[in-house]
Scaffold this active site. Structure first.
Site, PDB file in Angstrom:
ATOM      1  N   TYR A 213       0.703  -4.722   1.070  1.00  0.00           N
ATOM      2  CA  TYR A 213      -0.752  -4.929   0.932  1.00  0.00           C
ATOM      3  C   TYR A 213      -1.115  -6.389   0.627  1.00  0.00           C
ATOM      4  O   TYR A 213      -2.017  -6.965   1.232  1.00  0.00           O
ATOM      5  CB  TYR A 213      -1.252  -4.003  -0.178  1.00  0.00           C
ATOM      6  CG  TYR A 213      -2.709  -4.099  -0.501  1.00  0.00           C
ATOM      7  CD1 TYR A 213      -3.673  -3.640   0.391  1.00  0.00           C
ATOM      8  CD2 TYR A 213      -3.134  -4.624  -1.722  1.00  0.00           C
ATOM      9  CE1 TYR A 213      -5.018  -3.715   0.066  1.00  0.00           C
ATOM     10  CE2 TYR A 213      -4.477  -4.692  -2.047  1.00  0.00           C
ATOM     11  CZ  TYR A 213      -5.415  -4.241  -1.145  1.00  0.00           C
ATOM     12  OH  TYR A 213      -6.739  -4.316  -1.456  1.00  0.00           O
TER      13      TYR A 213
ATOM     14  N   ARG B 141      -1.953  -9.034 -15.183  1.00  0.00           N
ATOM     15  CA  ARG B 141      -2.762  -9.748 -14.166  1.00  0.00           C
ATOM     16  C   ARG B 141      -4.157  -9.927 -14.725  1.00  0.00           C
ATOM     17  O   ARG B 141      -4.769  -8.960 -15.202  1.00  0.00           O
ATOM     18  CB  ARG B 141      -2.818  -8.935 -12.885  1.00  0.00           C
ATOM     19  CG  ARG B 141      -3.826  -9.487 -11.881  1.00  0.00           C
ATOM     20  CD  ARG B 141      -3.896  -8.622 -10.642  1.00  0.00           C
ATOM     21  NE  ARG B 141      -2.680  -8.714  -9.860  1.00  0.00           N
ATOM     22  CZ  ARG B 141      -2.240  -7.755  -9.038  1.00  0.00           C
ATOM     23  NH1 ARG B 141      -2.921  -6.634  -8.910  1.00  0.00           N
ATOM     24  NH2 ARG B 141      -1.138  -7.920  -8.352  1.00  0.00           N
TER      25      ARG B 141
ATOM     26  N   GLY C 271      -5.571   1.449  -1.671  1.00  0.00           N
ATOM     27  CA  GLY C 271      -5.761   2.314  -2.829  1.00  0.00           C
ATOM     28  C   GLY C 271      -5.164   1.646  -4.041  1.00  0.00           C
ATOM     29  O   GLY C 271      -4.855   0.459  -4.012  1.00  0.00           O
TER      30      GLY C 271
HETATM   31  O1  GDC Z   1      -3.667   1.422  -9.569  1.00  0.00           O
HETATM   32  P1  GDC Z   1      -4.059   0.265 -10.410  1.00  0.00           P
HETATM   33  O2  GDC Z   1      -5.428   0.246 -10.948  1.00  0.00           O
HETATM   34  O3  GDC Z   1      -3.773  -1.028  -9.556  1.00  0.00           O
HETATM   35  O4  GDC Z   1      -3.030   0.247 -11.658  1.00  0.00           O
HETATM   36  C1  GDC Z   1      -3.187  -0.601 -12.746  1.00  0.00           C
HETATM   37  C2  GDC Z   1      -2.126  -0.251 -13.777  1.00  0.00           C
HETATM   38  O5  GDC Z   1      -2.477   1.000 -14.354  1.00  0.00           O
HETATM   39  C3  GDC Z   1      -0.719  -0.084 -13.178  1.00  0.00           C
HETATM   40  O6  GDC Z   1       0.235  -0.718 -13.990  1.00  0.00           O
HETATM   41  C4  GDC Z   1      -0.509   1.431 -13.225  1.00  0.00           C
HETATM   42  O7  GDC Z   1       0.836   1.807 -13.383  1.00  0.00           O
HETATM   43  C5  GDC Z   1      -1.320   1.800 -14.464  1.00  0.00           C
HETATM   44  N1  GDC Z   1      -1.685   3.215 -14.535  1.00  0.00           N
HETATM   45  C6  GDC Z   1      -1.483   4.034 -15.619  1.00  0.00           C
HETATM   46  N2  GDC Z   1      -1.852   5.278 -15.336  1.00  0.00           N
HETATM   47  C7  GDC Z   1      -2.841   6.296 -13.209  1.00  0.00           C
HETATM   48  O8  GDC Z   1      -2.950   7.463 -13.557  1.00  0.00           O
HETATM   49  C8  GDC Z   1      -2.327   5.273 -14.060  1.00  0.00           C
HETATM   50  N3  GDC Z   1      -3.228   5.898 -11.955  1.00  0.00           N
HETATM   51  C9  GDC Z   1      -3.144   4.594 -11.532  1.00  0.00           C
HETATM   52  N4  GDC Z   1      -3.573   4.267 -10.295  1.00  0.00           N
HETATM   53  N5  GDC Z   1      -2.631   3.627 -12.326  1.00  0.00           N
HETATM   54  C10 GDC Z   1      -2.222   3.961 -13.567  1.00  0.00           C
HETATM   55  C11 GDC Z   1      -4.612  -3.049  -7.686  1.00  0.00           C
HETATM   56  C12 GDC Z   1      -4.351  -2.555  -6.277  1.00  0.00           C
HETATM   57  C13 GDC Z   1      -5.656  -2.497  -5.589  1.00  0.00           C
HETATM   58  C14 GDC Z   1      -6.462  -3.808  -5.693  1.00  0.00           C
HETATM   59  C15 GDC Z   1      -6.390  -4.423  -7.072  1.00  0.00           C
HETATM   60  C16 GDC Z   1      -6.829  -5.854  -7.163  1.00  0.00           C
HETATM   61  O9  GDC Z   1      -3.424  -3.122  -8.402  1.00  0.00           O
HETATM   62  O10 GDC Z   1      -3.725  -1.313  -6.328  1.00  0.00           O
HETATM   63  O11 GDC Z   1      -5.518  -2.079  -4.275  1.00  0.00           O
HETATM   64  O12 GDC Z   1      -6.125  -4.715  -4.688  1.00  0.00           O
HETATM   65  O13 GDC Z   1      -5.133  -4.338  -7.642  1.00  0.00           O
HETATM   66  O14 GDC Z   1      -6.777  -6.291  -8.481  1.00  0.00           O
HETATM   67  P2  GDC Z   1      -3.344  -2.573  -9.847  1.00  0.00           P
HETATM   68  O15 GDC Z   1      -4.324  -3.225 -10.749  1.00  0.00           O
HETATM   69  O16 GDC Z   1      -1.922  -2.638 -10.243  1.00  0.00           O
END
Ligand code: GDC
Length: 336
Positions: A151, A289, A81
């Site tokens: 992960y 990233r 996730g």
């Molecule tokens: O969850 P993610 O998209 O994964 O989060 C990206 C950034 O967005 C994080 O710094 C997170 O704190 C911020 N963010 C801000 N608000 C919110 O409401 C929110 N929800 C989420 N989820 N994030 C929020 C991912 C992995 C995946 C996959 C990809 C490959 O990391 O979780 O499983 O492998 O990378 O690129 P992210 O980009 O950190």
């Protein structure tokens, strides 16, 4: 174009697996689809496919059964996730190593002609992602190994297992490092959603409730490159058909901060600027990233096409439609 082949897609009930099934089916292949999720949680489910619902690929007997007589196998399955999930479920994430391991063993026994593994940008060394705006990560930046805990280690280890199955047993492998794939028919609530879907959902809710604010994890300055699902499928299939067998980035060139992403969502949906409530104690992952796409452009002659404003609009519209169907309940796709 891959046509007339017998193809097993593992993780077919998931986001990328569902879109891949659709495409390979339309291209004229015979598809066997398997997923640990029961039927009602599959994002996409096609009638003219041999579907195996609730099938756990950590069990080698299941791997042996469904790889029989297949030409190709796509492993799109893992317990994963967004940051909210992978930061708090490391042991669960690491157990996906059993899926890849058992599938490879079964593919060797059943003499599969080619194997695909869906890896992740989380395999990259964390110390190279500590600044907000970084140079794109090149494939070599995965080593020396210091990936995302849990992960990312599973992905890096499984990439290497693919490599050794190819070297020792001659199974051709293709490995993609995906950079935050987003789009319709994916998770948008329940805890596993990634930033694009989560932020779309939050803006939809703000609009629905005439609220003037949204909650954002971190300070919003963290950056990523996000890739729309249709581009991901095209890149994946080009990679599969190429002769390139080392891990390679499948991502976009459009590096944005989370704040910029929210601005794009507001602009394409004509939402008035919402007040950001920054939640600094939520999972944030790496600071910056992005995907370096030099190698993929060279070896596959492929680059992303769908820009964030277009992709986010489509994602937003789909999530809105789903939320309208669901009312205040959790998405029908989310097993929480
Ligand atoms: O969850 P993610 O998209 O994964 O989060 C990206 C950034 O967005 C994080 O710094 C997170 O704190 C911020 N963010 C801000 N608000 C919110 O409401 C929110 N929800 C989420 N989820 N994030 C929020 C991912 C992995 C995946 C996959 C990809 C490959 O990391 O979780 O499983 O492998 O990378 O690129 P992210 O980009 O950190």
């Amino acid at each position: 174009m891959i046509k007339g082949k017998k193809i097993l897609i593992v993780g077919a009930g998931g986001f990328i697996g569902g879109h891949l099934t659709n495409r390979l089916l339309n291209d004229g292949n015979t598809i066997v689809a398997a997923d640990i999720k029961p039927k009602e949680y599959w994002f996409q489910d096609f009638d003219n496919v041999e579907n195996h619902y609730s099938m756990d690929m950590k069990d080698i007997n299941n791997c042996r059964l469904v790889t029989k007589k297949m030409d190709f196998v796509f492993n799109m399955a893992c317990n994963m996730g967004g940051m909210g999930f992978i930061e708090n479920n490391k042991a669960e994430c690491m157990q996906s190593v059993l899926i890849n391991t058992n599938l490879l063993i079964a593919c060797k026994e059943n003499e599969i002609k080619k194997y695909f593994f869906s890896s992740s940008a989380c395999a990259y060394n964390k110390t190279k992602q500590q600044e907000v705006f970084i140079e794109g990560l090149k494939e070599d930046d995965a080593y020396p190994a210091d990936p995302e805990d849990g992960y990312g280690w599973e992905k890096l280890f499984s990439e290497r297992m693919c490599r050794h199955f190819m070297e020792d047993y001659g199974i051709p492998v293709r490995v993609a490092r995906y950079h935050n794939i987003y789009g319709p028919y994916g998770t948008y609530d329940g805890g596993r959603e990634k930033a694009p879907a989560a932020l779309c959902r939050k803006v939809i809710m703000a609009n629905k409730n005439s609220d003037d604010k949204i909650e954002v994890w971190g300070d919003g300055m963290q950056t990523r490159t996000f890739l729309y699902i249709d581009d991901c499928i095209e890149g994946t299939l080009r990679l599969f058909e190429s002769d390139y067998s080392d891990p390679i980035n499948i991502g976009s060139d459009e590096q944005v901060s989370i704040n910029q992403m929210i601005e794009i969502i507001e602009a394409v949906t004509k939402t008035k600027k919402l007040k950001r409530i920054y939640q600094l104690d939520k999972p944030k992952g790496v600071r910056g990233r992005s995907s370096n796409n030099d190698l993929v452009k060279k070896v596959l002659n492929w680059s992303f096409k769908i820009k964030l404003n277009e992709g986010l609009k489509k994602t937003y519209d789909w999530i809105k439609e789903e939320m309208n169907k669901q009312g205040t309940n959790l998405s029908r796709f989310t097993k929480s």
